[in-house]
Every structure is written in C-alpha cells, then in structure tokens.
Write an enzyme that holds these catalytic residues in place. Structure first.
Site, PDB file in Angstrom:
ATOM      1  N   LYS A 159      -5.183   4.421  19.656  1.00  0.00           N
ATOM      2  CA  LYS A 159      -5.087   5.396  18.565  1.00  0.00           C
ATOM      3  C   LYS A 159      -6.438   6.104  18.374  1.00  0.00           C
ATOM      4  CE  LYS A 159      -3.751   7.573  14.773  1.00  0.00           C
ATOM      5  NZ  LYS A 159      -4.767   7.682  13.825  1.00  0.00           N
TER       6      LYS A 159
ATOM      7  N   LYS B   7     -13.806  12.126   9.722  1.00  0.00           N
ATOM      8  CA  LYS B   7     -13.633  10.832   9.063  1.00  0.00           C
ATOM      9  C   LYS B   7     -14.183   9.705   9.915  1.00  0.00           C
ATOM     10  CE  LYS B   7      -9.793  11.188   5.822  1.00  0.00           C
ATOM     11  NZ  LYS B   7      -8.374  10.813   5.684  1.00  0.00           N
TER      12      LYS B   7
ATOM     13  N   MET C   6       0.747   7.432   3.070  1.00  0.00           N
ATOM     14  CA  MET C   6       1.226   6.919   4.358  1.00  0.00           C
ATOM     15  C   MET C   6       2.242   5.796   4.168  1.00  0.00           C
ATOM     16  SD  MET C   6       0.009   8.644   6.870  1.00  0.00           S
ATOM     17  CE  MET C   6       0.187   7.585   8.294  1.00  0.00           C
ATOM     18  N   GLY C   7       1.890   4.814   3.350  1.00  0.00           N
ATOM     19  CA  GLY C   7       2.762   3.657   3.153  1.00  0.00           C
ATOM     20  C   GLY C   7       4.094   4.049   2.539  1.00  0.00           C
TER      21      GLY C   7
ATOM     22  N   HIS D  12      -6.784   8.596  21.085  1.00  0.00           N
ATOM     23  CA  HIS D  12      -5.897   9.716  20.728  1.00  0.00           C
ATOM     24  C   HIS D  12      -6.631  10.684  19.789  1.00  0.00           C
ATOM     25  CE1 HIS D  12      -3.423  11.615  17.636  1.00  0.00           C
ATOM     26  NE2 HIS D  12      -2.498  11.797  18.554  1.00  0.00           N
ATOM     27  N   ASN D  13      -7.257  10.127  18.758  1.00  0.00           N
ATOM     28  CA  ASN D  13      -7.969  10.985  17.804  1.00  0.00           C
ATOM     29  C   ASN D  13      -9.157  11.686  18.464  1.00  0.00           C
ATOM     30  OD1 ASN D  13      -6.183   9.719  16.070  1.00  0.00           O
ATOM     31  ND2 ASN D  13      -7.655   9.600  14.407  1.00  0.00           N
TER      32      ASN D  13
ATOM     33  N   ARG E 133     -19.062  19.645  15.490  1.00  0.00           N
ATOM     34  CA  ARG E 133     -18.802  19.503  14.057  1.00  0.00           C
ATOM     35  C   ARG E 133     -20.096  19.164  13.333  1.00  0.00           C
ATOM     36  NH1 ARG E 133     -12.991  16.572  12.801  1.00  0.00           N
ATOM     37  NH2 ARG E 133     -11.820  17.510  14.500  1.00  0.00           N
TER      38      ARG E 133
ATOM     39  N   GLU F   7      -7.881  14.498  20.317  1.00  0.00           N
ATOM     40  CA  GLU F   7      -7.509  15.525  19.324  1.00  0.00           C
ATOM     41  C   GLU F   7      -8.744  16.359  18.936  1.00  0.00           C
ATOM     42  OE1 GLU F   7      -5.352  13.818  15.892  1.00  0.00           O
ATOM     43  OE2 GLU F   7      -6.776  14.893  14.636  1.00  0.00           O
ATOM     44  N   TYR F   8      -9.878  15.707  18.753  1.00  0.00           N
ATOM     45  CA  TYR F   8     -11.129  16.432  18.462  1.00  0.00           C
ATOM     46  C   TYR F   8     -11.440  17.417  19.590  1.00  0.00           C
ATOM     47  CZ  TYR F   8     -13.191  13.567  14.615  1.00  0.00           C
ATOM     48  OH  TYR F   8     -13.475  12.953  13.426  1.00  0.00           O
TER      49      TYR F   8
ATOM     50  N   GLY G 104       0.874  -1.188   0.000  1.00  0.00           N
ATOM     51  CA  GLY G 104       0.000   0.000   0.000  1.00  0.00           C
ATOM     52  C   GLY G 104       0.895   1.216   0.000  1.00  0.00           C
TER      53      GLY G 104
ATOM     54  N   SER H 174       0.159   7.599  14.324  1.00  0.00           N
ATOM     55  CA  SER H 174      -0.305   8.983  14.288  1.00  0.00           C
ATOM     56  C   SER H 174       0.790   9.912  13.826  1.00  0.00           C
ATOM     57  CB  SER H 174      -0.796   9.426  15.660  1.00  0.00           C
ATOM     58  OG  SER H 174      -1.183  10.787  15.592  1.00  0.00           O
TER      59      SER H 174
HETATM   60  P1  NBP Z   1      -5.596   5.379   1.312  1.00  0.00           P
HETATM   61  O1  NBP Z   1      -6.419   5.206   2.518  1.00  0.00           O
HETATM   62  O2  NBP Z   1      -5.954   6.458   0.364  1.00  0.00           O
HETATM   63  O3  NBP Z   1      -5.584   3.997   0.522  1.00  0.00           O
HETATM   64  C1  NBP Z   1      -4.928   3.885  -0.724  1.00  0.00           C
HETATM   65  C2  NBP Z   1      -4.155   2.597  -0.794  1.00  0.00           C
HETATM   66  O4  NBP Z   1      -5.031   1.489  -0.549  1.00  0.00           O
HETATM   67  C3  NBP Z   1      -3.554   2.396  -2.167  1.00  0.00           C
HETATM   68  O5  NBP Z   1      -2.293   1.796  -2.004  1.00  0.00           O
HETATM   69  C4  NBP Z   1      -4.535   1.435  -2.807  1.00  0.00           C
HETATM   70  O6  NBP Z   1      -3.994   0.680  -3.853  1.00  0.00           O
HETATM   71  C5  NBP Z   1      -4.858   0.553  -1.658  1.00  0.00           C
HETATM   72  N1  NBP Z   1      -6.041  -0.294  -1.827  1.00  0.00           N
HETATM   73  C6  NBP Z   1      -7.350   0.017  -1.885  1.00  0.00           C
HETATM   74 BR1  NBP Z   1      -8.003   1.717  -1.821  1.00  0.00          BR
HETATM   75  N2  NBP Z   1      -8.153  -1.027  -2.028  1.00  0.00           N
HETATM   76  C7  NBP Z   1      -7.337  -2.084  -2.073  1.00  0.00           C
HETATM   77  C8  NBP Z   1      -7.557  -3.472  -2.204  1.00  0.00           C
HETATM   78  N3  NBP Z   1      -8.791  -3.970  -2.289  1.00  0.00           N
HETATM   79  N4  NBP Z   1      -6.486  -4.286  -2.244  1.00  0.00           N
HETATM   80  C9  NBP Z   1      -5.231  -3.779  -2.150  1.00  0.00           C
HETATM   81  N5  NBP Z   1      -4.964  -2.468  -2.007  1.00  0.00           N
HETATM   82  C10 NBP Z   1      -5.992  -1.623  -1.958  1.00  0.00           C
HETATM   83  O7  NBP Z   1      -4.039   5.525   1.690  1.00  0.00           O
HETATM   84  P2  NBP Z   1      -3.361   6.444   2.800  1.00  0.00           P
HETATM   85  O8  NBP Z   1      -3.994   7.788   2.824  1.00  0.00           O
HETATM   86  O9  NBP Z   1      -1.905   6.308   2.580  1.00  0.00           O
HETATM   87  O10 NBP Z   1      -3.738   5.725   4.162  1.00  0.00           O
HETATM   88  C11 NBP Z   1      -3.375   4.376   4.463  1.00  0.00           C
HETATM   89  C12 NBP Z   1      -3.966   4.003   5.806  1.00  0.00           C
HETATM   90  O11 NBP Z   1      -3.441   4.879   6.789  1.00  0.00           O
HETATM   91  C13 NBP Z   1      -5.482   4.162   5.880  1.00  0.00           C
HETATM   92  O12 NBP Z   1      -6.022   3.146   6.674  1.00  0.00           O
HETATM   93  C14 NBP Z   1      -5.697   5.495   6.549  1.00  0.00           C
HETATM   94  O13 NBP Z   1      -6.890   5.555   7.304  1.00  0.00           O
HETATM   95  C15 NBP Z   1      -4.495   5.588   7.425  1.00  0.00           C
HETATM   96  N6  NBP Z   1      -4.076   6.986   7.556  1.00  0.00           N
HETATM   97  C16 NBP Z   1      -3.525   7.385   8.666  1.00  0.00           C
HETATM   98  C17 NBP Z   1      -3.104   8.667   8.808  1.00  0.00           C
HETATM   99  C18 NBP Z   1      -2.476   9.020  10.049  1.00  0.00           C
HETATM  100  O14 NBP Z   1      -2.230  10.173  10.333  1.00  0.00           O
HETATM  101  N7  NBP Z   1      -2.173   8.043  10.826  1.00  0.00           N
HETATM  102  C19 NBP Z   1      -3.217   9.610   7.826  1.00  0.00           C
HETATM  103  C20 NBP Z   1      -3.754   9.201   6.688  1.00  0.00           C
HETATM  104  C21 NBP Z   1      -4.180   7.866   6.578  1.00  0.00           C
HETATM  105  P3  NBP Z   1      -4.092   1.186  -5.385  1.00  0.00           P
HETATM  106  O15 NBP Z   1      -2.922   2.106  -5.572  1.00  0.00           O
HETATM  107  O16 NBP Z   1      -3.984  -0.052  -6.151  1.00  0.00           O
HETATM  108  O17 NBP Z   1      -5.409   1.879  -5.548  1.00  0.00           O
END
Ligand code: NBP
Length: 472
Positions: free
Chosen positions: A182, A260, A13-14, A185-186, A287, A189-190, A9, A128
């Site tokens: 986590k 969210k 994030m990844g 935590h969120n 909100r 944050e709210y 992924g 986070s």
């Molecule tokens: P997204 O939440 O936007 O997810 C996109 C990724 O998921 C892409 O790599 C996409 O692959 C893959 N994907 C999907 Br959609 N469906 C899939 C499936 N059925 N099989 C395999 N891969 C699949 O990415 P992100 O914004 O980087 O967030 C990743 C995680 O981290 C989420 O759970 C999110 O809630 C969390 N997050 C956390 C924070 C934080 O501050 N901790 C911030 C943002 C997100 P593709 O490229 O093939 O479409």
C-alpha cells in the site's frame, strides 16, 4: 445473531467500510471510542443493513462470531497501538485483528510478531480508494498469515472493487507485506501525479494553453493509453471555475503541495533497500520545494529563460513523454516491491499487485493490465522496461520524450519527473557507466578497492607511491 465482522473507529473510512460490508449482506458490529459517533452512525445508517452497535470494546468483541474478526480504522500510530491492546486483552487465540489504517509496515511487522506470541492473528491491511472507495469498493491489500486469510479473505474480496469480475483484493504476503505494498502504491501515486502536473505546466508555458484548453487535452488523453482515474480527474480539476472569482480554480489555489508521509516512507525504504525510485523521490522533493515560499520568493531574482516553444506537435510529444515516464516510475515501484520481497522473504507475486490496483484505488488505470500481462508472461522480469510491450512503447515514445525534456530545459520549465525518468532509462541501458570513474576516485582517496573487467579479484592501486596495482 452474531456479527460476521466488526469495525472499530467510525470516522469517514471506518463508517464507509462498515456500510460496505452491510450492503453485501454481512452482519457488522460497530464501535467507536466516543460512543456518540456510534449512536449517530446507527441513526443515519441502521436501515442499510444488519449492524450491531457496541458501547464498549468488551461488548464489541462479544458481538463477534468466532474466530472473531475486528477491523481497526483509527488514526495510525499510537491510537492504533492503544486499540490493539484493548482488543487483544479481551480476544482469544485464533481471533483476528485487522488494521486497515495507513500504518508503517515496520510497525505492522512489530505488531504482528507481538500478537502472534499471544495466538492472535494480526492482519495489516492496505486499503486504497479513500472515502468513496471504502463505501463502494476499495482496492484491498491484506498481509498476515495465510491461515487468517482463509477465513477473512472471502469477506474482504466480497467488498473490494471488481474489474472484469476479478476482485481487487488478494492475500499479499506475510506480516507487513500488505502495508508495504500500500505504501508503494501511494509512492507511485505521487510519481504519477507529479508527471501529470509537469505535463500541464509545460504545455501551459510552452504553448500558452489555458486551463480550460488543457482540461480538454487531458480528457482526450483519457481515451487512449493513458486512460486512468488520475487523468480523468485532472480534466475535471483543470476545467473547474472558481465560483467566487470566475477564475480557473487551479489559478486560485496556493501552489504549495502538502503530504501526509507515505511518499516519504516509500523513498526512505527505497534508500534502505538500495532501489533507485527516482520518479517517486523527485515527486516527494518537488512537493517539498513547493513548500518553501521564503526561498522561492528570494530565488525569483535568479535569471533564466521564460519563453514559449514548439507547436501543436508538442501536445502529442508530452503525451508520449508522460506515458514513457510513467512506465519508468511504475517499473521502479515494482522493483522496490521485488527488493522488499527478497529482503523479508515475502514471496510477493508482482502481477497480483497490478491486478488489484486496476480498480478501487487512486492509480487505477488501463495501463495496469499491461503490467499484469508482463508479469504473467515472465514472473521474473529483471525490470518492467524490458517486457517486449513496454520496450516497444518506450522505443516509440523516446524521440518525443527527449524533445520534451530538451524543450523544458530550453524554456526553463522544471520537469524533474520527465528528466529523471529519461536519465534512468538511459542509465539502465548504457553499455558502460561512469561508475567506473567513481570506483577509481573511491580507491584514490579511500583505498576502497575496485574490480577489473578482465580478471577476477579485488584490487587497489597505490596512488600515493608508485601507482602499482596489487590484489586487495
Ligand atoms: P482518522 O484518521 O481521522 O481517525 C479518527 C478515528 O480514530 C476516530 O474514530 C477516533 O475516535 C479514533 N481514535 C483516535 Br484519533 N485516537 C484513538 C484512541 N486512542 N483510541 C481509540 N480510537 C481512537 O479517521 P479516518 O480518516 O477515517 O482514517 C482511518 C484510518 O484510515 C487512518 O489510519 C487513515 O490513515 C486511513 N485512511 C486511509 C485512507 C485511504 O484512502 N485508504 C483515507 C483516509 C484515511 P473518536 O471518534 O473517539 O475521536
């Protein structure tokens, strides 16, 4: 040369998490469902460290050193289940699947139990700090069993934020504990953001300060007890001027706050656990209120005051009210973690949460050191409010706090966060609560019984007949 860890992924994030591992000298396998993303990743970042790109899940798993450690960073919900299934199909007992997405902790519990049956460790991990944190050091909250943490932990501790040389990553507890923490935590944050927004709104209305002046107020506050990332960026956002119009940025943004879901999850869980997280709940509801433009347009015809009030002393009053309300909101969040810990048998060490939230995450703040000190001094504190340091801070703040709530009510500025926090404080410290009357009413209409202050037992009064009391 096998990879120490893998990330599947490669969205924001990844991608950043993978780079963070590589920057720390680890060999990282990278994979994404749509392979072009992996190709692009390698084009942009291959020089930053040792990456092993994989086109398929099979190649990805084969690239990992045993016991294999694969981090999933995909959209929470069904996509996460799909990727877990693909990984588990090719992994072996002893391997680890780490879900770093924002999963609901009950999903994590379910997934952990199912994978345990197959001998695979599932480590639901709260991360986070957003995009920037993922790259430069997030706060990391891993759940799962201690056996998995023994080999995985050092890698995560390595890439987490550090404060005073201490890593902002610690093993939280079994199964869903990491994602639960986590989530809270969120939620906190709210609440924190809501209190900041109320401070801004009240000072603007009451004293007529403009966003630039308020930006300076928050910048000043960031030098004292309130020092935190959220206060720091509040000064930034309030000071920002919209390039297109020349107006303060905050005046050109539509006043409807989105969400969210993690705040809502926190409140839903708190309702189930019976923990009054009023600060978080008011923040979620504020909100929601902002997001009903039709109702708000209709309600503009309702009457109420809209004056100014107070003098420059109000700024210091609001600062103290903000601090006191923040203590309440955090105390409630920590109560919720304590309740969940008892419910699920997690044995959470509450001081650890304060420790790992000091850096990397959105609520990072000087204040968390005090919370850590409070739990160090007494791990079984019945509420953070009675820790001597916080009790004294609340004592010193409360005159200001009461003035702020009264001023807001008088001039018609909504401060649900400040008001409910003060009501909570007064409710908790009250000698006798009107809950006695509630029990009387419940017994009257529903024979729900009551207990007495002077005798053991459960009683019912025969309200419809002779009003005699009998043991129930
Ligand atoms: P997204 O939440 O936007 O997810 C996109 C990724 O998921 C892409 O790599 C996409 O692959 C893959 N994907 C999907 Br959609 N469906 C899939 C499936 N059925 N099989 C395999 N891969 C699949 O990415 P992100 O914004 O980087 O967030 C990743 C995680 O981290 C989420 O759970 C999110 O809630 C969390 N997050 C956390 C924070 C934080 O501050 N901790 C911030 C943002 C997100 P593709 O490229 O093939 O479409």
């Amino acid at each position: 040369n096998k990879a120490d860890i893998g990330v599947t992924g490669l969205a924001v994030m990844g991608r950043n998490l993978a780079r963070n591992f590589a920057h720390h000298g680890h060999v990282v396998a990278v994979h994404n469902r749509t392979e072009s993303r992996t190709t692009r990743f390698m084009e942009e970042h291959k020089d930053e460290g040792a990456f092993v790109p994989a086109g398929t899940i099979e190649e990805f798993v084969a690239a990992l050193e045993r016991p294999r450690k694969a981090i999933i960073m995909v959209k929470a919900g069904a996509p996460t289940d799909a990727v877990i299934e693909e990984l588990a199909a090719v992994m072996e007992p002893g391997d680890m699947i780490i879900d770093g997405g924002n999963a609901h902790y009950l999903d994590t519990r379910r997934r952990e139990a199912a994978l345990r049956e197959r001998g695979i460790h599932f480590v639901g991990t709260g991360i986070s700090g957003g995009e920037e944190g993922a790259l430069n050091g997030p706060s990391i909250m891993p759940g799962g069993d201690p056996e998995a943490y023994a080999t995985l932990g050092p890698l995560l501790e390595d890439i987490a934020a550090k404060v005073d040389g201490v890593s902002c990553c610690v093993h939280i507890g079994p199964d869903g504990a990491g994602h639960f923490v986590k989530m809270v935590h969120n939620g906190i944050e709210y609440a924190d953001m809501q209190l900041i927004a109320e401070s801004y709104d009240l000072l603007r209305q009451a004293l007529g300060l403009n966003p630039k002046e308020l930006s300076d107020v928050f910048r000043e506050w960031n030098r004292g007890d309130l020092e935190s990332y959220l206060i720091e960026i509040t000064a930034e956002v309030l000071g920002h001027v919209d390039a297109a119009t020349g107006k303060p940025f905050v005046d050109v943004v539509v006043d409807q706050a989105e969400q969210k879901g993690t705040g809502r999850w926190t409140v839903q869980s708190a309702l189930d656990l019976g923990v009054p997280v009023t600060g978080i709940a008011e923040a979620v509801f504020a909100r929601a209120l902002s997001g009903h433009p039709e109702q708000r347009a209709a309600a503009r015809s309702l009457t109420g005051p809209s004056g100014t009030a107070g003098d420059s002393g109000l700024v210091e009053d609001v600062r103290r009210a903000l601090y006191a309300s923040k203590v309440v909101a955090y105390a409630q969040g920590f109560d919720q973690m304590a309740a969940a810990s008892a419910e699920y048998g997690w044995n959470l060490r509450l001081g650890d949460m304060a420790t790992i939230w000091r850096g990397g995450c959105i609520i990072r703040a000087r204040f968390l050191d005090r919370i850590r000190a409070a739990y160090d001094a007494d791990p079984n504190l019945p509420t953070l409010l009675v820790d001597p340091t916080f009790a004294q801070a609340l004592d010193e703040a409360q005159e200001s706090w009461r003035r702020v709530v009264a001023t807001a009510a008088t001039i018609g500025v909504p401060t649900p966060g400040f008001s409910s926090a003060l009501a909570y404080y007064d409710g908790l410290r009250r000698d006798r609560l009107p809950a006695a009357l509630l029990q009387g009413l419940r017994d009257f209409f529903g024979a729900h019984t009551y207990r007495r202050t002077d005798r053991e037992g459960v009683f019912h009064t025969d309200w419809s007949a002779d009003r005699a009391e009998r043991s129930a």
